[in-house]
Design a protein around this motif. Structure first.
Motif, PDB file in Angstrom:
ATOM      1  N   PHE A 122     -23.633  61.033  39.581  1.00 26.57           N
ATOM      2  CA  PHE A 122     -23.335  61.560  40.918  1.00 26.57           C
ATOM      3  C   PHE A 122     -23.633  63.063  40.970  1.00 26.57           C
ATOM      4  CE2 PHE A 122     -20.009  63.794  43.417  1.00 26.57           C
ATOM      5  CZ  PHE A 122     -20.393  63.404  44.694  1.00 26.57           C
ATOM      6  N   LEU A 123     -23.202  63.796  39.946  1.00 24.60           N
ATOM      7  CA  LEU A 123     -23.427  65.242  39.908  1.00 24.60           C
ATOM      8  C   LEU A 123     -24.902  65.575  39.753  1.00 24.60           C
ATOM      9  CD1 LEU A 123     -20.433  66.321  37.620  1.00 24.60           C
ATOM     10  CD2 LEU A 123     -20.605  66.547  40.102  1.00 24.60           C
ATOM     11  N   LYS A 124     -25.608  64.763  38.957  1.00 25.97           N
ATOM     12  CA  LYS A 124     -27.038  65.004  38.775  1.00 25.97           C
ATOM     13  C   LYS A 124     -27.800  64.785  40.073  1.00 25.97           C
ATOM     14  CE  LYS A 124     -27.324  64.042  33.806  1.00 25.97           C
ATOM     15  NZ  LYS A 124     -27.878  63.153  32.746  1.00 25.97           N
ATOM     16  N   ARG A 125     -27.365  63.788  40.873  1.00 32.19           N
ATOM     17  CA  ARG A 125     -28.047  63.540  42.159  1.00 32.19           C
ATOM     18  C   ARG A 125     -27.872  64.729  43.117  1.00 32.19           C
ATOM     19  NH1 ARG A 125     -25.821  58.318  41.551  1.00 32.19           N
ATOM     20  NH2 ARG A 125     -24.206  58.764  43.129  1.00 32.19           N
ATOM     21  N   LEU A 126     -26.777  65.495  42.923  1.00 33.68           N
ATOM     22  CA  LEU A 126     -26.546  66.689  43.751  1.00 33.68           C
ATOM     23  C   LEU A 126     -27.323  67.906  43.229  1.00 33.68           C
ATOM     24  CD1 LEU A 126     -22.689  66.381  44.337  1.00 33.68           C
ATOM     25  CD2 LEU A 126     -24.520  65.849  45.955  1.00 33.68           C
ATOM     26  N   GLY A 127     -28.037  67.725  42.129  1.00 33.08           N
ATOM     27  CA  GLY A 127     -28.867  68.796  41.593  1.00 33.08           C
ATOM     28  C   GLY A 127     -28.200  69.639  40.530  1.00 33.08           C
ATOM     29  N   LEU A 128     -26.967  69.313  40.130  1.00 35.41           N
ATOM     30  CA  LEU A 128     -26.275  70.088  39.108  1.00 35.41           C
ATOM     31  C   LEU A 128     -26.920  69.845  37.746  1.00 35.41           C
ATOM     32  CD1 LEU A 128     -24.107  69.820  41.450  1.00 35.41           C
ATOM     33  CD2 LEU A 128     -22.390  70.209  39.672  1.00 35.41           C
ATOM     34  N   LYS A 129     -26.937  70.858  36.918  1.00 38.36           N
ATOM     35  CA  LYS A 129     -27.499  70.733  35.582  1.00 38.36           C
ATOM     36  C   LYS A 129     -26.903  71.783  34.653  1.00 38.36           C
ATOM     37  CE  LYS A 129     -31.522  73.632  36.616  1.00 38.36           C
ATOM     38  NZ  LYS A 129     -32.996  73.711  36.680  1.00 38.36           N
ATOM     39  N   THR A 130     -27.035  71.523  33.359  1.00 40.32           N
ATOM     40  CA  THR A 130     -26.570  72.485  32.358  1.00 40.32           C
ATOM     41  C   THR A 130     -27.604  73.602  32.208  1.00 40.32           C
ATOM     42  OG1 THR A 130     -25.415  70.748  31.144  1.00 40.32           O
ATOM     43  CG2 THR A 130     -25.866  72.800  29.962  1.00 40.32           C
ATOM     44  N   CYS A 131     -27.120  74.815  32.209  1.00 47.30           N
ATOM     45  CA  CYS A 131     -28.013  75.953  31.984  1.00 47.30           C
ATOM     46  C   CYS A 131     -27.493  76.736  30.775  1.00 47.30           C
ATOM     47  CB  CYS A 131     -28.106  76.848  33.220  1.00 47.30           C
ATOM     48  SG  CYS A 131     -26.562  77.669  33.670  1.00 47.30           S
ATOM     49  N   LYS A 132     -28.114  77.827  30.477  1.00 51.96           N
ATOM     50  CA  LYS A 132     -27.790  78.584  29.277  1.00 51.96           C
ATOM     51  C   LYS A 132     -26.357  79.078  29.259  1.00 51.96           C
ATOM     52  CE  LYS A 132     -29.510  82.377  26.418  1.00 51.96           C
ATOM     53  NZ  LYS A 132     -30.508  83.455  26.289  1.00 51.96           N
ATOM     54  N   THR A 133     -25.822  79.445  30.416  1.00 55.42           N
ATOM     55  CA  THR A 133     -24.494  80.059  30.459  1.00 55.42           C
ATOM     56  C   THR A 133     -23.419  79.169  31.061  1.00 55.42           C
ATOM     57  OG1 THR A 133     -25.059  81.084  32.591  1.00 55.42           O
ATOM     58  CG2 THR A 133     -25.440  82.386  30.585  1.00 55.42           C
ATOM     59  N   GLY A 134     -23.772  77.961  31.504  1.00 53.82           N
ATOM     60  CA  GLY A 134     -22.777  77.080  32.097  1.00 53.82           C
ATOM     61  C   GLY A 134     -23.424  75.986  32.903  1.00 53.82           C
ATOM     62  N   VAL A 135     -22.803  75.625  34.020  1.00 54.32           N
ATOM     63  CA  VAL A 135     -23.311  74.573  34.900  1.00 54.32           C
ATOM     64  C   VAL A 135     -23.884  75.221  36.153  1.00 54.32           C
ATOM     65  CG1 VAL A 135     -22.712  72.552  36.274  1.00 54.32           C
ATOM     66  CG2 VAL A 135     -21.642  72.896  34.036  1.00 54.32           C
ATOM     67  N   GLU A 136     -25.147  74.922  36.424  1.00 54.43           N
ATOM     68  CA  GLU A 136     -25.822  75.492  37.597  1.00 54.43           C
ATOM     69  C   GLU A 136     -25.631  74.565  38.783  1.00 54.43           C
ATOM     70  OE1 GLU A 136     -29.815  77.442  37.339  1.00 54.43           O
ATOM     71  OE2 GLU A 136     -30.372  75.810  38.689  1.00 54.43           O
ATOM     72  N   ILE A 137     -25.097  75.147  39.875  1.00 51.57           N
ATOM     73  CA  ILE A 137     -24.834  74.375  41.096  1.00 51.57           C
ATOM     74  C   ILE A 137     -25.758  74.898  42.191  1.00 51.57           C
ATOM     75  CG2 ILE A 137     -23.088  73.660  42.763  1.00 51.57           C
ATOM     76  CD1 ILE A 137     -20.970  74.382  40.651  1.00 51.57           C
ATOM     77  N   PRO A 138     -26.750  74.131  42.628  1.00 52.89           N
ATOM     78  CA  PRO A 138     -27.697  74.630  43.636  1.00 52.89           C
ATOM     79  C   PRO A 138     -27.147  74.520  45.057  1.00 52.89           C
ATOM     80  CG  PRO A 138     -28.328  72.430  42.939  1.00 52.89           C
ATOM     81  CD  PRO A 138     -27.124  72.794  42.127  1.00 52.89           C
ATOM     82  N   TYR A 139     -27.448  75.522  45.859  1.00 55.16           N
ATOM     83  CA  TYR A 139     -27.114  75.538  47.285  1.00 55.16           C
ATOM     84  C   TYR A 139     -28.409  75.290  48.066  1.00 55.16           C
ATOM     85  CZ  TYR A 139     -22.383  77.550  46.752  1.00 55.16           C
ATOM     86  OH  TYR A 139     -21.060  77.759  46.472  1.00 55.16           O
ATOM     87  N   TYR A 140     -28.340  74.425  49.097  1.00 56.81           N
ATOM     88  CA  TYR A 140     -29.505  74.126  49.938  1.00 56.81           C
ATOM     89  C   TYR A 140     -29.153  74.362  51.391  1.00 56.81           C
ATOM     90  CZ  TYR A 140     -30.805  71.544  45.683  1.00 56.81           C
ATOM     91  OH  TYR A 140     -31.074  71.186  44.389  1.00 56.81           O
ATOM     92  N   ASP A 141     -30.172  74.598  52.226  1.00 56.45           N
ATOM     93  CA  ASP A 141     -29.940  74.745  53.663  1.00 56.45           C
ATOM     94  C   ASP A 141     -29.932  73.377  54.338  1.00 56.45           C
ATOM     95  OD1 ASP A 141     -32.570  73.944  53.895  1.00 56.45           O
ATOM     96  OD2 ASP A 141     -33.327  75.907  54.538  1.00 56.45           O
ATOM     97  N   GLU A 142     -29.881  73.363  55.680  1.00 59.56           N
ATOM     98  CA  GLU A 142     -29.786  72.100  56.425  1.00 59.56           C
ATOM     99  C   GLU A 142     -30.966  71.174  56.156  1.00 59.56           C
ATOM    100  OE1 GLU A 142     -28.188  75.250  59.414  1.00 59.56           O
ATOM    101  OE2 GLU A 142     -29.344  75.193  57.553  1.00 59.56           O
ATOM    102  N   GLU A 143     -32.123  71.721  55.841  1.00 55.64           N
ATOM    103  CA  GLU A 143     -33.317  70.917  55.607  1.00 55.64           C
ATOM    104  C   GLU A 143     -33.541  70.618  54.130  1.00 55.64           C
ATOM    105  OE1 GLU A 143     -36.467  73.072  57.425  1.00 55.64           O
ATOM    106  OE2 GLU A 143     -35.684  72.833  59.470  1.00 55.64           O
TER     107      GLU A 143
END
Length: 847
Positions: A122-143
């Motif tokens: 579920f988290l991977k489908r939202l674009g979350l992933k492990t990065c060098k310093t923690g968990v990267e959470i991407p923000y997207y606009d309406e499109e």
């Protein structure tokens, strides 16, 4: 890493069976020192992997490789060797706390998934992933276009969240906003984990990255919706949850968004994520009940209440993590035990304006703060809030800051400015009055003029221009009054026409109206009470005053309060140079050099110069010993006029200078014509005096026409110049050598007995044509009057008044004289002859 750790015997401190059990399955002991398991590096069905219990060395018999515990961790954790070795040190209990803090605690998407009980897919489908310093959470606009990434760090990290790539601040979940429009409602929460929890359970949600991060323009997303705001419980010192509700509701009201707003609090579990973690199976049932019982907010009443919560009356964004309340400023930080609120200061304070100097581009800031329930404003250099030492000076204004909280205050101001780059008003300012290019301050809109850290309001207007004109006209027929007034008008043209700085000093008996005339001259520009200073000041104070007024006249009253003649003459030199003293700054380097280019108007009961003044004092000063009014009644009448009417004429004069392109050349030509006439009728006048008189006279002719509406004033102006010229010293009178010579001749004539043989104190030897002075006596007489003997002797030698001799090619002012059997050294001075002992007196010239 410390050297001692590199040589540590890890095998003695690590239980490798327990260590590998975290990563391996189907572990089986195959000997006293060997355990087999399924290989984690390939799809193993037959326990191809084994390791030794004693030293942790491993091998995969299927060909995946071999190594020790360090290489195993490198491959499993996808980290470098240094990080792997540090993990083993920690496993062995050899990593001390200081080293542990220095190392970054690893935090993966899997960790986040387990922490919040959210499915990994579920988290991977939202674009979350492990990065060098923690968990990267991407923000997207309406499109669905990427905006920015936010990094979530280990729960025990000092900073739980940081911003990653991208720019700006946005709400989280814009690309899923249409789900809210379909269902007719949205749940607004703090942070991404609550948003993920609600999305997983099929609730439309929007996450805000921090309780104070909500921007007013985000309220537009709530149009036509029911908005449920998650209000987190209040803490010990702050109520972040209420701040969150306040910002959202205020924004909805300001933008006029059509929506209904509700708020709810999950007291026991703090937020939706906490409620979910307590009981995942009953979450939907429990949360539905919470939404049904949510309290609707009356925005009409709410907006009135929130006005009182912003004591500054200024719109701003509260920086993320901070709370600005009437009780002070607080910040939430993440500690090992969880969130902790620290106090920044008990004084509510914000940056209300940024000011940029138009000349130097240096910045100042205006701070708004609450002290004793009163709103106050101060303007300070920006470096004062950017330096731990300098910021303590704010305590002088009532802002609670000391050496303990100084660092936090500096960081707060930085964060506040960063969060309000587009909201803090930017104003241009100047610390000088007068010309900047073709602009003249303070007569320019949107430019603040600061003096001693405050907005300067001295060049204001009062009454009417017509009343000022009618009142002043009646006094312009007095030569001294008219000259002072014209000099005031002339000051802004000094730099434009490349004229040198000079002083106009009106002196005479008390009660003659000198101060009234000075104030009348200053009333051209503003309130004379605000523009005048006295000689009872320091050099630094007068220097700063001159630098501020710059191209406008400087008014200094009461010469007699400066009893020290040396101080007075130093002031004359300092002001006439047009530059201040070079000084170092507190923080190193040099302070900006102060400068000015104007006319100084002064008054007093005594002249500025004295018998022993250097020639520079005379050449720089126009000293006028004339009464500016016929009687005291006229002076009182003048006071009545200028107390109620001022500030108009200067504006009209500057407007005329700007609009009439030929005016400056006209004044320049008139000045040159007057100069030629002055030099003809007053051949003994000092060149500097002649230039000053002709310049002020030319301005008087121009202002007579432009300001006072008098078409033909040339004849009156010439009479004024003539009256002033009669007051001034001639070239010979100013000569310090001549003044010293006249003094010594007077001393000889009045002390004849001191040159006789029977004198108790013999000064020298007197003859008909010359006098031989004992050097010590002559030097003493000159020094007692403030003359420099060496300078005077040089002047006398050049004039042929002193006998100079040469010894070994060096000029000497003393020569040997035989008196009986003795030889002594004397200084021989010629005595004046009767027919040429005095300078012819000048009569009053009528031009």
């Amino acid at each position: 890493m410390s050297k001692q750790y590199k040589n540590a015997e890890l095998d003695k401190h690590i239980d490798y069976e327990r260590f590998y059990s975290r990563y391996l399955t189907n572990m089986r002991r195959t000997g006293t020192d060997k355990i087999s398991a399924r290989c984690p590096f390939h799809d193993d069905q037959h326990n191809s992997f084994w390791f030794r219990i004693a030293n942790g060395c491993w091998k995969c018999e299927a060909g995946c490789g071999q190594g020790n515990a360090v290489t195993f961790l490198e491959r499993m954790e996808k980290i470098n060797r240094k990080e792997a070795y540090k993990m083993l040190l920690k496993e062995a209990g050899l990593l001390d706390k200081s080293e542990e803090k220095k190392g970054k605690m690893r935090y993966t998407l899997e960790d986040y998934s387990q922490e919040k009980k959210l499915p990994l897919d579920f988290l991977k489908r939202l674009g979350l992933k492990t990065c060098k310093t923690g968990v990267e959470i991407p923000y997207y606009d309406e499109e669905g276009k990427f905006l920015r990434a936010r990094i979530r760090h280990h729960p025990k990290s000092e900073n739980r969240f940081t911003w990653g790539k991208g720019k700006g601040t946005y709400p989280y979940g814009l690309w899923k906003i249409n789900e809210a429009y379909k269902k007719g409602y949205i749940v607004v929460v703090e942070g991404e984990s609550d948003t993920h929890t609600l999305w997983l359970n099929d609730y439309p949600a929007l996450g805000i990255p921090g309780a104070t991060a909500f921007k007013a323009e985000w309220a537009k997303y709530f149009e036509g919706l029911k908005v449920y705001i998650s209000r987190e419980p209040a803490g010990e010192k702050t109520d972040a949850g209420q701040t969150f509700v306040n910002k959202i509701c205020t924004s909805i009201k300001e933008l006029g968004v059509n929506c209904k707003v509700f708020k709810f609090t999950i007291d026991e579990y703090k937020d939706p994520s906490g409620l979910y973690l307590k009981d995942t199976t009953s979450f939907k049932e429990n949360f539905d009940k919470i939404l049904q019982s949510a309290e609707e907010i009356d925005l009409t009443e709410y907006i009135e209440a929130t006005k009182e919560e912003n004591p500054f009356g200024i719109k701003y964004n509260t920086p993320q993590g901070y709370y600005i309340t009437a009780e002070g400023i607080f910040k939430e930080t993440t500690k090992k035990k969880g969130l902790e609120t620290i106090e920044i200061t008990k004084t509510p304070v914000i940056i209300s304006k940024k000011l940029v100097d138009i000349e130097t581009s240096r910045q100042k800031v205006e701070l708004a703060y609450i002290n004793n329930n009163r709103r106050n404003f101060i303007v300070i250099d920006k470096e004062q809030i950017a330096n731990n030492r300098c910021i303590i000076d704010l305590s002088n204004y009532g802002i609670l800051v000391n050496s303990i909280n100084a660092k936090n205050m500096v960081q707060y101001f930085y964060d506040f400015e960063s969060a309000n780059m587009d909201k803090i008003p930017l104003k241009f300012m100047t610390n000088k009055l007068g010309w900047f290019g073709n602009k003249f301050f303070p007569y320019e809109e949107d430019i603040l003029v600061l003096f001693n850290g405050n907005v300067f309001e001295g060049l204001t207007t009062a009454g009417t221009f017509q009343e000022w004109l009618q009142g002043i006209k009646q006094f312009r027929y007095n030569e001294a009054f008219r000259f002072m007034l014209a000099a005031s008008f002339a000051a802004p043209l000094l730099k434009l026409l490349q004229q040198r700085i000079f002083l106009v000093h009106l002196w005479g008996d008390s009660r003659s109206g000198k101060t009234a005339a000075l104030k009348a001259a200053l009333s051209v520009w503003g309130n004379p009470e605000d523009l005048i200073v006295t000689f009872n000041a320091t050099k630094v104070g007068l220097e700063k005053n001159a630098s501020f007024y710059n191209d406008l006249p400087i008014g200094i009253d009461e010469r007699q309060v400066a009893n020290n003649q040396e101080f007075t003459e130093n002031i004359v030199y300092m002001l006439s140079l047009g530059k201040g003293k070079l000084r170092g700054s507190k923080t190193g380097g040099l302070q900006p050099l102060t400068s000015w280019h104007t006319i100084i108007l002064s008054t007093g009961e005594e002249p500025l110069s004295s018998t022993t003044s250097n020639e520079g004092v005379f050449t720089r000063t126009i000293e006028i010993n004339l009464k500016p009014f016929n009687n005291e009644d006229e002076a009182r009448e003048c006071y009545k006029v200028i107390n109620n009417n001022f500030g108009w004429a200067g504006r009209e004069w500057i407007k005329a200078i700007k609009q009439n392109k030929g005016l400056l050349q006209q004044i320049k030509d008139t000045s040159q014509s007057l100069l030629e006439q002055i030099l003809i009728f007053y051949p003994e006048i000092l060149q500097s005096h002649a230039q000053a008189l002709s310049f002020v006279g030319a301005v008087d002719i121009a202002t007579s026409k432009i300001i006072f509406g008098e078409e033909k004033s040339e004849e009156i102006t010439i009479v004024v110049i003539s009256a002033i010229a009669e007051q001034l010293q001639s070239t010979e009178e100013v000569d310090i050598g001549q003044r010293a010579y006249d003094y010594i001749v007077d001393m000889v004539n009045s002390h004849i007995s001191n040159f006789k043989d029977e004198a108790k104190e013999r000064w020298g030897f007197l003859n008909d044509d010359f006098v031989d002075f004992i050097p010590a006596i002559l030097g003493k007489l000159l020094e007692e009057q403030g003359f420099n003997p060496k300078k005077v002797y040089t002047s006398w030698a050049e004039k042929g008044l002193l006998k100079a001799v040469f010894e070994r090619d060096k000029r000497k002012f003393q020569y040997p004289k035989r008196i009986g059997k003795q030889v002594c050294r004397v200084i021989r001075i010629k005595l004046p002859q009767a027919e040429s002992s005095s300078i012819p007196l000048r009569g009053i010239k009528e031009l």
